[in-house]
Design a protein around this motif. Sequence first.
Motif, PDB file in Angstrom:
ATOM      1  N   PRO A 117       0.807  -1.224   0.000  1.00  0.00           N
ATOM      2  CA  PRO A 117       0.000   0.000   0.000  1.00  0.00           C
ATOM      3  C   PRO A 117       0.840   1.273   0.000  1.00  0.00           C
ATOM      4  O   PRO A 117       0.438   2.282  -0.584  1.00  0.00           O
ATOM      5  CB  PRO A 117      -0.837  -0.123   1.274  1.00  0.00           C
ATOM      6  CG  PRO A 117      -0.108  -1.116   2.128  1.00  0.00           C
ATOM      7  CD  PRO A 117       0.546  -2.063   1.184  1.00  0.00           C
ATOM      8  N   PHE A 118       2.017   1.236   0.638  1.00  0.00           N
ATOM      9  CA  PHE A 118       2.858   2.429   0.636  1.00  0.00           C
ATOM     10  C   PHE A 118       3.393   2.714  -0.762  1.00  0.00           C
ATOM     11  O   PHE A 118       3.410   3.863  -1.215  1.00  0.00           O
ATOM     12  CB  PHE A 118       4.011   2.269   1.625  1.00  0.00           C
ATOM     13  CG  PHE A 118       4.993   3.410   1.611  1.00  0.00           C
ATOM     14  CD1 PHE A 118       4.580   4.704   1.885  1.00  0.00           C
ATOM     15  CD2 PHE A 118       6.328   3.189   1.318  1.00  0.00           C
ATOM     16  CE1 PHE A 118       5.484   5.766   1.868  1.00  0.00           C
ATOM     17  CE2 PHE A 118       7.236   4.234   1.296  1.00  0.00           C
ATOM     18  CZ  PHE A 118       6.812   5.526   1.573  1.00  0.00           C
ATOM     19  N   LEU A 119       3.831   1.664  -1.469  1.00  0.00           N
ATOM     20  CA  LEU A 119       4.301   1.850  -2.840  1.00  0.00           C
ATOM     21  C   LEU A 119       3.174   2.365  -3.720  1.00  0.00           C
ATOM     22  O   LEU A 119       3.383   3.243  -4.565  1.00  0.00           O
ATOM     23  CB  LEU A 119       4.857   0.537  -3.393  1.00  0.00           C
ATOM     24  CG  LEU A 119       5.351   0.570  -4.843  1.00  0.00           C
ATOM     25  CD1 LEU A 119       6.412   1.644  -5.038  1.00  0.00           C
ATOM     26  CD2 LEU A 119       5.886  -0.799  -5.259  1.00  0.00           C
ATOM     27  N   GLU A 120       1.977   1.852  -3.537  1.00  0.00           N
ATOM     28  CA  GLU A 120       0.833   2.352  -4.305  1.00  0.00           C
ATOM     29  C   GLU A 120       0.615   3.839  -4.035  1.00  0.00           C
ATOM     30  O   GLU A 120       0.305   4.611  -4.942  1.00  0.00           O
ATOM     31  CB  GLU A 120      -0.428   1.566  -3.938  1.00  0.00           C
ATOM     32  CG  GLU A 120      -0.446   0.132  -4.450  1.00  0.00           C
ATOM     33  CD  GLU A 120      -0.706   0.051  -5.950  1.00  0.00           C
ATOM     34  OE1 GLU A 120      -1.040   1.089  -6.559  1.00  0.00           O
ATOM     35  OE2 GLU A 120      -0.574  -1.043  -6.511  1.00  0.00           O
ATOM     36  N   ALA A 121       0.790   4.238  -2.790  1.00  0.00           N
ATOM     37  CA  ALA A 121       0.581   5.643  -2.440  1.00  0.00           C
ATOM     38  C   ALA A 121       1.666   6.545  -3.025  1.00  0.00           C
ATOM     39  O   ALA A 121       1.437   7.740  -3.234  1.00  0.00           O
ATOM     40  CB  ALA A 121       0.540   5.804  -0.923  1.00  0.00           C
TER      41      ALA A 121
ATOM     42  N   ARG B  58       3.078  12.651   2.560  1.00  0.00           N
ATOM     43  CA  ARG B  58       3.472  13.671   3.532  1.00  0.00           C
ATOM     44  C   ARG B  58       3.751  13.060   4.894  1.00  0.00           C
ATOM     45  O   ARG B  58       4.643  13.513   5.620  1.00  0.00           O
ATOM     46  CB  ARG B  58       2.376  14.732   3.628  1.00  0.00           C
ATOM     47  CG  ARG B  58       2.299  15.613   2.385  1.00  0.00           C
ATOM     48  CD  ARG B  58       1.096  16.522   2.400  1.00  0.00           C
ATOM     49  NE  ARG B  58       1.088  17.411   1.241  1.00  0.00           N
ATOM     50  CZ  ARG B  58       0.048  18.143   0.865  1.00  0.00           C
ATOM     51  NH1 ARG B  58      -1.082  18.095   1.578  1.00  0.00           N
ATOM     52  NH2 ARG B  58       0.121  18.920  -0.197  1.00  0.00           N
ATOM     53  N   TYR B  59       3.013  12.030   5.251  1.00  0.00           N
ATOM     54  CA  TYR B  59       3.245  11.337   6.518  1.00  0.00           C
ATOM     55  C   TYR B  59       4.635  10.697   6.510  1.00  0.00           C
ATOM     56  O   TYR B  59       5.374  10.774   7.498  1.00  0.00           O
ATOM     57  CB  TYR B  59       2.164  10.278   6.713  1.00  0.00           C
ATOM     58  CG  TYR B  59       2.168   9.615   8.071  1.00  0.00           C
ATOM     59  CD1 TYR B  59       1.427  10.140   9.124  1.00  0.00           C
ATOM     60  CD2 TYR B  59       2.900   8.447   8.298  1.00  0.00           C
ATOM     61  CE1 TYR B  59       1.421   9.529  10.370  1.00  0.00           C
ATOM     62  CE2 TYR B  59       2.905   7.832   9.533  1.00  0.00           C
ATOM     63  CZ  TYR B  59       2.161   8.372  10.564  1.00  0.00           C
ATOM     64  OH  TYR B  59       2.163   7.768  11.791  1.00  0.00           O
ATOM     65  N   PHE B  60       4.992  10.078   5.383  1.00  0.00           N
ATOM     66  CA  PHE B  60       6.330   9.491   5.255  1.00  0.00           C
ATOM     67  C   PHE B  60       7.399  10.566   5.407  1.00  0.00           C
ATOM     68  O   PHE B  60       8.416  10.362   6.080  1.00  0.00           O
ATOM     69  CB  PHE B  60       6.470   8.790   3.904  1.00  0.00           C
ATOM     70  CG  PHE B  60       7.876   8.351   3.590  1.00  0.00           C
ATOM     71  CD1 PHE B  60       8.432   7.255   4.221  1.00  0.00           C
ATOM     72  CD2 PHE B  60       8.640   9.051   2.662  1.00  0.00           C
ATOM     73  CE1 PHE B  60       9.737   6.854   3.942  1.00  0.00           C
ATOM     74  CE2 PHE B  60       9.941   8.661   2.373  1.00  0.00           C
ATOM     75  CZ  PHE B  60      10.491   7.558   3.016  1.00  0.00           C
TER      76      PHE B  60
ATOM     77  N   ALA C  34       7.166  13.408   7.016  1.00  0.00           N
ATOM     78  CA  ALA C  34       7.194  13.918   8.384  1.00  0.00           C
ATOM     79  C   ALA C  34       7.878  12.946   9.340  1.00  0.00           C
ATOM     80  O   ALA C  34       8.643  13.363  10.222  1.00  0.00           O
ATOM     81  CB  ALA C  34       5.767  14.207   8.857  1.00  0.00           C
ATOM     82  N   TRP C  35       7.626  11.652   9.173  1.00  0.00           N
ATOM     83  CA  TRP C  35       8.113  10.676  10.138  1.00  0.00           C
ATOM     84  C   TRP C  35       9.461  10.063   9.771  1.00  0.00           C
ATOM     85  O   TRP C  35      10.161   9.548  10.648  1.00  0.00           O
ATOM     86  CB  TRP C  35       7.085   9.562  10.324  1.00  0.00           C
ATOM     87  CG  TRP C  35       5.960   9.980  11.213  1.00  0.00           C
ATOM     88  CD1 TRP C  35       4.741  10.461  10.842  1.00  0.00           C
ATOM     89  CD2 TRP C  35       5.962   9.982  12.644  1.00  0.00           C
ATOM     90  NE1 TRP C  35       3.974  10.759  11.942  1.00  0.00           N
ATOM     91  CE2 TRP C  35       4.698  10.474  13.068  1.00  0.00           C
ATOM     92  CE3 TRP C  35       6.892   9.619  13.615  1.00  0.00           C
ATOM     93  CZ2 TRP C  35       4.353  10.610  14.413  1.00  0.00           C
ATOM     94  CZ3 TRP C  35       6.554   9.746  14.951  1.00  0.00           C
ATOM     95  CH2 TRP C  35       5.299  10.235  15.334  1.00  0.00           C
ATOM     96  N   SER C  36       9.837  10.108   8.501  1.00  0.00           N
ATOM     97  CA  SER C  36      11.084   9.462   8.086  1.00  0.00           C
ATOM     98  C   SER C  36      12.132  10.441   7.576  1.00  0.00           C
ATOM     99  O   SER C  36      13.305  10.345   7.941  1.00  0.00           O
ATOM    100  CB  SER C  36      10.799   8.412   7.002  1.00  0.00           C
ATOM    101  OG  SER C  36       9.996   7.371   7.503  1.00  0.00           O
ATOM    102  N   VAL C  37      11.717  11.384   6.730  1.00  0.00           N
ATOM    103  CA  VAL C  37      12.705  12.248   6.089  1.00  0.00           C
ATOM    104  C   VAL C  37      13.090  13.431   6.972  1.00  0.00           C
ATOM    105  O   VAL C  37      14.281  13.747   7.101  1.00  0.00           O
ATOM    106  CB  VAL C  37      12.190  12.735   4.720  1.00  0.00           C
ATOM    107  CG1 VAL C  37      13.265  13.580   4.032  1.00  0.00           C
ATOM    108  CG2 VAL C  37      11.813  11.551   3.838  1.00  0.00           C
ATOM    109  N   LEU C  38      12.128  14.082   7.588  1.00  0.00           N
ATOM    110  CA  LEU C  38      12.468  15.228   8.438  1.00  0.00           C
ATOM    111  C   LEU C  38      13.434  14.849   9.567  1.00  0.00           C
ATOM    112  O   LEU C  38      14.411  15.568   9.807  1.00  0.00           O
ATOM    113  CB  LEU C  38      11.200  15.867   9.004  1.00  0.00           C
ATOM    114  CG  LEU C  38      10.533  16.949   8.147  1.00  0.00           C
ATOM    115  CD1 LEU C  38       9.321  17.525   8.878  1.00  0.00           C
ATOM    116  CD2 LEU C  38      11.511  18.064   7.792  1.00  0.00           C
TER     117      LEU C  38
END
Length: 271
Positions: free
Chosen positions: A75-79, A98-100, A102-106
């Motif tokens: 589902p993440f790849l689809e998004a 955007r959630y990715f 906020a939680w992974s890249v920032l």
Amino acid sequence: MSKTDVQQSRRPSLRKLRIDVQEMRTELEAGFDSPREALAWFQRLTVRTRGEIPQRRYQQIAEEFPPTPGHDRGPFLEALLADHAAPDTAYDSQEVRRYFWAWSVLPAFHRALRQLRKDAGSYVGETKEAQDVSRMRYIAMRPAIDEIDRDQAGVLEAFLDGFDEPADVLNWGERLQLATHGEPVQPDLPGGFATRLYTEGVAADVLPETSNTAMLTRTDDTHTRAREWLAAKLLLPAFNRGVRDLAGRAGEEADTAGDEIGDAPSWEVGR
């Protein structure tokens, strides 16, 4: 970038890193046309966050890539795919991206900036043009980081394209060493990754159950997906480890767009 957007800084490498990362967010929010395009984006993100994305995150990303057409995309790849490439998702793809971020890249950018600030050069007594961050040529003003970015992009593209014959893996394996900065792709297994690909591939006619020849050379959907899966599972984490090791060793160079490559910068760096 317009003249009104030009940024001057006495420590321009820090702002340049922020610009480099910001460009990645713009691409993420637009979405990707294919899993391959997403893989290329992750490779560039790895370099621009200086290897600070956690290794476990790459393990999770790899699980999103189907090893064969018989497996569904995660589902993440689809998004991550643009709406026209994944039109049937039942959730807000933009919000997932955007959630990715906020939680992974920032958090990774935070760690990368903290590491970079230790040896970020301070430029004093120069003109405003000399402090113009938008004109800086290299990622975080570090030529070695730019170089490994090119190495990784080329190695990833060649692997995803596939090879004309198994022996081509030998030359590719030499390039792989530079792209990973000497970090092993499979630390827990004896022999290098390219070595294993070549020796197992050569045995295709004798031991087909242990061969990777078809995966390396065929361009049908089955084997293309297998290469994408391996790239996500093995190459991206190795790229990440390599960049992390190089980041603390890469020197700063105030080379601006329009300068001749190789010319020594005229700026004095104050520490």
